[in-house]
Design an enzyme around this catalytic site. Structure first.
Site, PDB file in Angstrom:
ATOM      1  N   CYS A 116      14.044 -10.751  -5.641  1.00 42.78           N
ATOM      2  CA  CYS A 116      14.560 -10.283  -5.119  1.00 42.78           C
ATOM      3  C   CYS A 116      15.633  -9.691  -4.197  1.00 42.78           C
ATOM      4  CB  CYS A 116      12.402  -9.464  -4.014  1.00 42.78           C
ATOM      5  SG  CYS A 116      11.557  -9.570  -5.298  1.00 42.78           S
ATOM      6  N   HIS A 257      14.108  -2.143  -2.418  1.00 44.43           N
ATOM      7  CA  HIS A 257      13.346  -2.642  -3.453  1.00 44.43           C
ATOM      8  C   HIS A 257      12.676  -2.021  -3.840  1.00 44.43           C
ATOM      9  CE1 HIS A 257      11.384  -5.796  -5.550  1.00 44.43           C
ATOM     10  NE2 HIS A 257      10.983  -6.327  -4.712  1.00 44.43           N
ATOM     11  N   ASN A 287       7.886  -3.927  -9.457  1.00 42.44           N
ATOM     12  CA  ASN A 287       8.744  -4.811  -9.284  1.00 42.44           C
ATOM     13  C   ASN A 287       9.821  -5.193 -10.491  1.00 42.44           C
ATOM     14  OD1 ASN A 287      10.218  -6.771  -7.863  1.00 42.44           O
ATOM     15  ND2 ASN A 287       8.094  -7.045  -6.271  1.00 42.44           N
TER      16      ASN A 287
HETATM   17  O1  UT7 Z   1       9.214  -8.974  -4.644  1.00 45.05           O
HETATM   18  C1  UT7 Z   1       8.388  -9.208  -3.708  1.00 45.05           C
HETATM   19  C2  UT7 Z   1       6.348  -9.711  -4.803  1.00 45.05           C
HETATM   20  N1  UT7 Z   1       6.005  -9.727  -4.156  1.00 45.05           N
HETATM   21  C3  UT7 Z   1       4.871  -8.535  -3.495  1.00 45.05           C
HETATM   22  O2  UT7 Z   1       5.518  -7.162  -3.323  1.00 45.05           O
HETATM   23  C4  UT7 Z   1       3.490  -8.588  -2.642  1.00 45.05           C
HETATM   24  C5  UT7 Z   1       3.255  -7.172  -1.610  1.00 45.05           C
HETATM   25  N2  UT7 Z   1       2.288  -7.533  -2.227  1.00 45.05           N
HETATM   26  C6  UT7 Z   1       0.674  -6.211  -2.618  1.00 45.05           C
HETATM   27  O3  UT7 Z   1       1.828  -5.351  -2.861  1.00 45.05           O
HETATM   28  C7  UT7 Z   1      -0.239  -6.462  -1.774  1.00 45.05           C
HETATM   29  O4  UT7 Z   1      -0.201  -7.477  -1.474  1.00 45.05           O
HETATM   30  C8  UT7 Z   1      -0.675  -6.597  -2.769  1.00 45.05           C
HETATM   31  C9  UT7 Z   1      -0.995  -5.193  -4.425  1.00 45.05           C
HETATM   32  C10 UT7 Z   1      -0.456  -7.993  -3.596  1.00 45.05           C
HETATM   33  C11 UT7 Z   1      -2.675  -6.302  -2.954  1.00 45.05           C
HETATM   34  O5  UT7 Z   1      -2.400  -4.981  -2.399  1.00 45.05           O
HETATM   35  P1  UT7 Z   1      -4.105  -5.555  -1.008  1.00 45.05           P
HETATM   36  O6  UT7 Z   1      -3.425  -4.368   0.011  1.00 45.05           O
HETATM   37  O7  UT7 Z   1      -3.085  -6.892   0.246  1.00 45.05           O
HETATM   38  O8  UT7 Z   1      -5.013  -6.697  -1.686  1.00 45.05           O
HETATM   39  P2  UT7 Z   1      -5.842  -8.014  -0.637  1.00 45.05           P
HETATM   40  O9  UT7 Z   1      -4.922  -8.954  -1.378  1.00 45.05           O
HETATM   41  O10 UT7 Z   1      -6.179  -6.959   0.857  1.00 45.05           O
HETATM   42  O11 UT7 Z   1      -6.527  -7.571  -2.223  1.00 45.05           O
HETATM   43  C12 UT7 Z   1      -8.155  -6.180  -1.327  1.00 45.05           C
HETATM   44  C13 UT7 Z   1      -9.033  -6.991  -2.396  1.00 45.05           C
HETATM   45  C14 UT7 Z   1      -9.870  -8.300  -3.018  1.00 45.05           C
HETATM   46  O12 UT7 Z   1     -11.131  -8.273  -2.817  1.00 45.05           O
HETATM   47  P3  UT7 Z   1     -11.817  -8.565  -1.918  1.00 45.05           P
HETATM   48  O13 UT7 Z   1     -11.808  -9.939  -1.432  1.00 45.05           O
HETATM   49  O14 UT7 Z   1     -11.955  -8.038  -0.643  1.00 45.05           O
HETATM   50  O15 UT7 Z   1     -13.332  -8.035  -2.987  1.00 45.05           O
HETATM   51  C15 UT7 Z   1      -9.021  -8.310  -4.048  1.00 45.05           C
HETATM   52  O16 UT7 Z   1      -9.802  -9.854  -5.064  1.00 45.05           O
HETATM   53  O17 UT7 Z   1      -8.129  -6.380  -3.407  1.00 45.05           O
HETATM   54  C16 UT7 Z   1      -8.915  -7.163  -4.905  1.00 45.05           C
HETATM   55  N3  UT7 Z   1      -7.370  -7.244  -5.532  1.00 45.05           N
HETATM   56  C17 UT7 Z   1      -7.685  -6.508  -6.839  1.00 45.05           C
HETATM   57  N4  UT7 Z   1      -8.695  -5.586  -7.325  1.00 45.05           N
HETATM   58  C18 UT7 Z   1      -8.372  -5.090  -8.708  1.00 45.05           C
HETATM   59  C19 UT7 Z   1      -6.790  -8.260  -5.777  1.00 45.05           C
HETATM   60  N5  UT7 Z   1      -5.611  -7.517  -7.203  1.00 45.05           N
HETATM   61  C20 UT7 Z   1      -6.547  -6.755  -7.550  1.00 45.05           C
HETATM   62  C21 UT7 Z   1      -6.184  -6.210  -8.708  1.00 45.05           C
HETATM   63  N6  UT7 Z   1      -6.766  -5.032  -9.038  1.00 45.05           N
HETATM   64  N7  UT7 Z   1      -5.438  -6.446  -8.873  1.00 45.05           N
END
Ligand code: UT7
Length: 330
Positions: A116, A257, A287
Site C-alpha cells: 500500500c 491510504h 482498500n
Molecule cells: O493495507 C493494509 C491492509 N490491512 C488492514 O487494513 C487491516 C487493518 N485492520 C483492520 O482494519 C481491523 O483490524 C479489521 C477491520 C481487520 C478488524 O476489525 P477489529 O475491530 O480489529 O476486529 P477484531 O479483529 O478485533 O475482531 C473483533 C471480532 C472478532 O470476533 P470475536 O473473536 O470477538 O468473537 C472477529 O472474529 O469481530 C469478528 N470479525 C467479524 N465479524 C463480522 C472479524 N471480521 C468480521 C466480519 N464480520 N467481517
C-alpha cells in the site's frame, strides 16, 4: 541545489472495474453484516474485477487517461514505474505489459513492490530521476487487484479489499512552489508476516498442498496491522509537516491510504486535522492497496477538492512492513 528541477505532477488518471460488490453481497455467503463492516472499516462497497480484466488492463486505462491529461505521447515517456503487489504474472513486470499496450516503444519499465506504500515509493523513485535531470517524462502507476488474492471465506480480511488503478505523469518544473517537495520511505522486514501471501514464491513453491491449504491468499494479522497503521500514519503526518515546515492550516488536503476510517480518524485527529481536510473514499472503493492514493488524488482533482496551488500530504503504510509519506504542491 538552487535551480535544480522538481517533479511536478502534470496529468492524472484512474480506473476501477464497473462491478460493485456491496457489504450486503458478503452477507449472502459469509458470517458478517453491513453494520459490522461499516462500523469497523467505513467501507460500504468496493469494485471487483471481472474475468477478462486484470492488473494490466486497469493500469493501462489509468495510464492512458493520465497521459491524455498531461498531453504526453507514450513514445515521449522515459520511464514507467508500476507499484503493485498483485502483478499480472510473477514475472515479467506488469509495467512491461503496460509499456507494450500503450505503445511506449523501448521505454524503460519496472515494478515497485511496497504494497500500500508502493505508489509513494514509486513517486519518490521517479522524482529522483527528474531532480537529477536524467528524465523528463515519467509515468507512475499504482494498481492492485487484490480480489484475486483474497480468501473469500476469511471474513477478517476479504471484506477490506477492492480493485483499482491510479496514475500520474511527472515532469520537471523549476517553479519553487510546485512539485514533489519531500518524500520519506521506511520499512521493517521483521513484520513481514503481518500481511503476506505465503506461497507461490521460492520459500513455498506452488504445489497441490499449497493450493489445498489456501496459501496463495492474503493472510493478515488485522489487529496488529491496525496498531502499526495508526502509529506510522501519525508519525508520517508529523514528519512531513516538520520537514516541510507546514502547519495544519497550511496543508490543503491529506490523502491517506484508504485503509480503515477508524485508522484514518485516529491518525489525523492527533494533529487536529479537520475531516474536511482529509480525503476519504474508502466507503466506495475499500482498500485498493497501491491504487488507493493515486485513485483518491485523481478523484480529488476532478471534483475540485484540490487544484493548482494546493499543498497535499500523502501518507501510507502496508505489507513489508513499509510506510511512506510525501508532500506535493500542485
Ligand atoms: O493495507 C493494509 C491492509 N490491512 C488492514 O487494513 C487491516 C487493518 N485492520 C483492520 O482494519 C481491523 O483490524 C479489521 C477491520 C481487520 C478488524 O476489525 P477489529 O475491530 O480489529 O476486529 P477484531 O479483529 O478485533 O475482531 C473483533 C471480532 C472478532 O470476533 P470475536 O473473536 O470477538 O468473537 C472477529 O472474529 O469481530 C469478528 N470479525 C467479524 N465479524 C463480522 C472479524 N471480521 C468480521 C466480519 N464480520 N467481517
Amino acid at each position: 541545489m538552487e535551480g535544480s528541477p522538481r517533479a511536478a505532477m502534470k496529468g492524472f488518471g484512474s480506473a476501477v472495474p464497473s462491478k460493485v460488490m456491496t457489504n450486503h453481497d458478503f452477507e449472502t455467503f459469509l458470517d458478517t453484516s453491513d453494520e459490522w463492516i461499516t462500523q469497523r472499516t467505513g467501507i460500504k462497497e468496493r469494485r471487483i474485477t471481472e474475468p477478462g480484466d486484470t492488473t494490466a488492463t486497469l493500469a493501462v486505462e489509468a495510464a492512458q487517461k493520465a497521459l491524455a491529461d498531461a498531453g504526453v505521447a507514450p513514445t515521449d515517456l522515459d520511464l514507467i514505474l508500476c507499484a503493485t503487489i498483485s502483478p499480472e504474472m510473477p514475472f515479467p513486470a506488469t509495467a512491461c505489459f503496460v509499456q507494450e499496450a500503450i505503445g511506449a516503444i523501448d521505454v524503460a519499465a519496472v515494478d515497485v513492490s511496497a504494497a500500500c506504500s508502493g505508489f509513494i515509493y514509486a513517486l519518490s523513485i521517479g522524482s529522483q530521476f527528474i531532480e537529477t535531470g536524467r528524465y523528463k517524462n515519467i509515468l507512475v502507476i499504482g494498481v492492485d487487484v487484490l480480489s484475486r488474492f483474497a480468501d473469500f471465506t476469511d471474513r477478517g480480511s476479504c471484506i477490506l479489499f477492492g480493485d483499482g488503478a491510479g496514475a500520474v505523469v511527472l515532469q520537471p518544473t523549476v517553479e519553487p512552489d510546485k512539485g514533489v517537495q519531500y518524500t520519506v520511505l521506511h520499512a521493517d522486514g521483521k513484520g513481514w508476516d503481518y500481511i503476506h501471501v505465503p506461497a507461490g514464491g521460492t520459500r513455498l513453491p506452488t504445489s497441490a498442498q499449497t493450493v489445498e491449504a489456501k496459501q496463495h491468499f492474503v493472510k493478515m494479522r488485522g489487529r496488529d496491522v491496525y496498531k502499526f497503521a495508526v502509529e506510522k500514519m501519525q508519525w508520517l503526518l508529523g514528519d512531513c509537516m516538520e520537514k516541510c515546515n507546514l502547519s495544519v492550516d497550511e496543508v490543503d488536503l491529506v490523502i491517506p491510504h484508504q485503509v480503515n476510517i477508524r485508522i484514518i480518524e485516529s491518525a489525523t485527529s492527533k494533529y487536529d486535522f479537520p475531516m474536511d481536510k482529509v480525503y476519504v473514499n474508502i466507503d466506495r472503493y475499500g482498500n485498493t492497496s497501491g491504487a488507493s492514493i493515486p485513485l483518491a488524488m485523481d478523484e480529488a482533482i476532478k471534483n475540485g477538492t484540490i487544484g493548482p496551488g494546493s499543498t497535499v500530504m500523502l501518507v501510507a503504510f502496508g505489507a513489508g512492513l513499509t510506510w511512506a509519506g510525501a508532500v506535493v504542491k500542485l
